[in-house]
Design a protein around this motif. Structure first.
Motif, short mmCIF file in Angstrom:
data_model
loop_
_atom_site.label_atom_id
_atom_site.label_comp_id
_atom_site.label_asym_id
_atom_site.label_seq_id
_atom_site.Cartn_x
_atom_site.Cartn_y
_atom_site.Cartn_z
N ARG A 164 0.84 -1.20 0.00
CA ARG A 164 0.00 0.00 0.00
C ARG A 164 0.87 1.25 0.00
O ARG A 164 1.39 1.67 1.03
N MET A 165 1.03 1.82 -1.19
CA MET A 165 1.81 3.04 -1.38
C MET A 165 1.02 3.99 -2.27
O MET A 165 0.24 3.54 -3.10
N PRO A 166 1.20 5.30 -2.10
CA PRO A 166 0.49 6.25 -2.97
C PRO A 166 0.98 6.14 -4.41
O PRO A 166 2.12 5.75 -4.66
N GLY A 167 0.09 6.48 -5.34
CA GLY A 167 0.45 6.39 -6.75
C GLY A 167 0.47 4.95 -7.20
O GLY A 167 -0.48 4.19 -6.97
N LEU A 168 1.55 4.54 -7.83
CA LEU A 168 1.72 3.15 -8.25
C LEU A 168 2.00 2.30 -7.01
O LEU A 168 3.01 2.47 -6.35
#
Length: 304
Positions: free
Chosen positions: A82-86
């Motif tokens: 779970r990371m922002p963007g890709l």
């Protein structure tokens, strides 16, 4: 590791020396404390020689491509989900399309994506907080993967079908490259690249819809993409044979036309380029004005 845990695969006397400090890995996590903890544990493992640490998927792709360009591909990627963007799953899908995808170990605080992670052929799935002994098991699996890959590469290769010069191997054509375009990172397929232009420490990749910059030397791209049908025609240009529309000789100067762009061919590369084009072209003469003007049209046959 600092925990003193045994490494079963390192126990044999014939393998211990060659495996200690031999692995090169990448850690990806957008949370700094988690990334620092993971990096510390990885660097404490006696089988790991080098750890790169980045905070998002785009930076991870840049590191991976830079390592491949340098001829030192990374052995594995430890990846948060779970990371922002890709996010991590998206990045794993991109990596699966590499010609030689690195093993992926997911490191996350969530159990829910585990099924999808293993559908993406993840090598392992670690839950945070990461326990040293559990991480040691993952590194053990990576060692097995590396040894299996080396053993496969050492085996005599069976005769492969002849590859047409203008075709791109499917696994390479699906490779995705991150490029910079006006401050935005865009992802393009290798098969869509028509030609590459040198720009100092960067290279500009040209497609039918535009262009973008990657931090890579033309020499490295030439070596890496040769089997995908790319050939050097000038100190400043690398072209995809499959995208050449015309080979033109005028006033003693050779050039190629690709999608409306006219690119010069240097004398040192002219003979090799002609040989490649003749090899892939059908032996059908081009009649009329084009042939008399000294134009070779690779996609429609060669002039007699």
């Amino acid at each position: 590791m600092t925990s003193g845990l045994p490494c079963p695969i390192c126990e044999g006397p014939d393998r211990r020396g060659s495996l200690e400090r031999s692995l090169r890995v990448l850690a990806v996590d957008d949370e700094a404390p988690a990334l620092e903890d993971l990096t510390y544990l990885l660097r404490s493992d006696p089988r790991i020689a080098h750890v790169e640490a980045v905070t998002d998927a785009t930076k991870a792709l840049r590191v991976l491509h830079r390592a491949m360009d340098a001829g030192q591909p990374l052995d594995a990627v430890f990846l948060d989900i779970r990371m922002p963007g890709l996010d991590g799953l998206d990045l794993a899908r991109v990596l699966s399309r590499f010609a030689q995808p690195p093993p992926v170990v997911f490191v996350t605080a969530h159990q829910q994506p585990a099924v999808e992670a293993f559908e993406l052929k993840a090598l392992d799935y670690l839950l945070k907080p990461v326990r040293p002994e559990r991480l040691a098991e993952s590194v053990h699996r990576i060692v097995h993967e590396v040894w299996d890959s080396k053993a496969a590469a050492a085996e005599p290769a069976s005769p492969a079908p002849v590859q047409q010069a203008n075709s791109t191997p499917p696994e390479m054509g699906d490779e995705v490259i991150p490029v910079e375009l006006g401050g935005v990172t865009r992802f393009i397929r290798l098969a869509d690249i028509r030609y590459v232009e040198a720009h100092g420490d960067y290279a500009r990749l040209h497609t039918a819809t535009g262009s973008g910059l990657v931090r890579a030397a033309l020499n490295g791209l030439e070596e890496r993409w040769r089997s995908a049908g790319f050939v050097r025609i000038h100190r400043s240009h690398l072209v995809s044979l499959g995208h050449i529309d015309e080979l033109r000789l005028e006033d003693g100067h050779l050039s190629v036309t690709i999608g409306g762009a006219v690119l010069p061919v240097s004398r040192r590369h002219a003979r090799h380029l002609r040989q490649l084009l003749v090899r892939r072209a059908r032996p059908t003469p081009v009649a009329g004005q084009a042939a008399s003007a000294g134009v070779l049209q690779p996609r429609n046959g060669l002039g007699s």
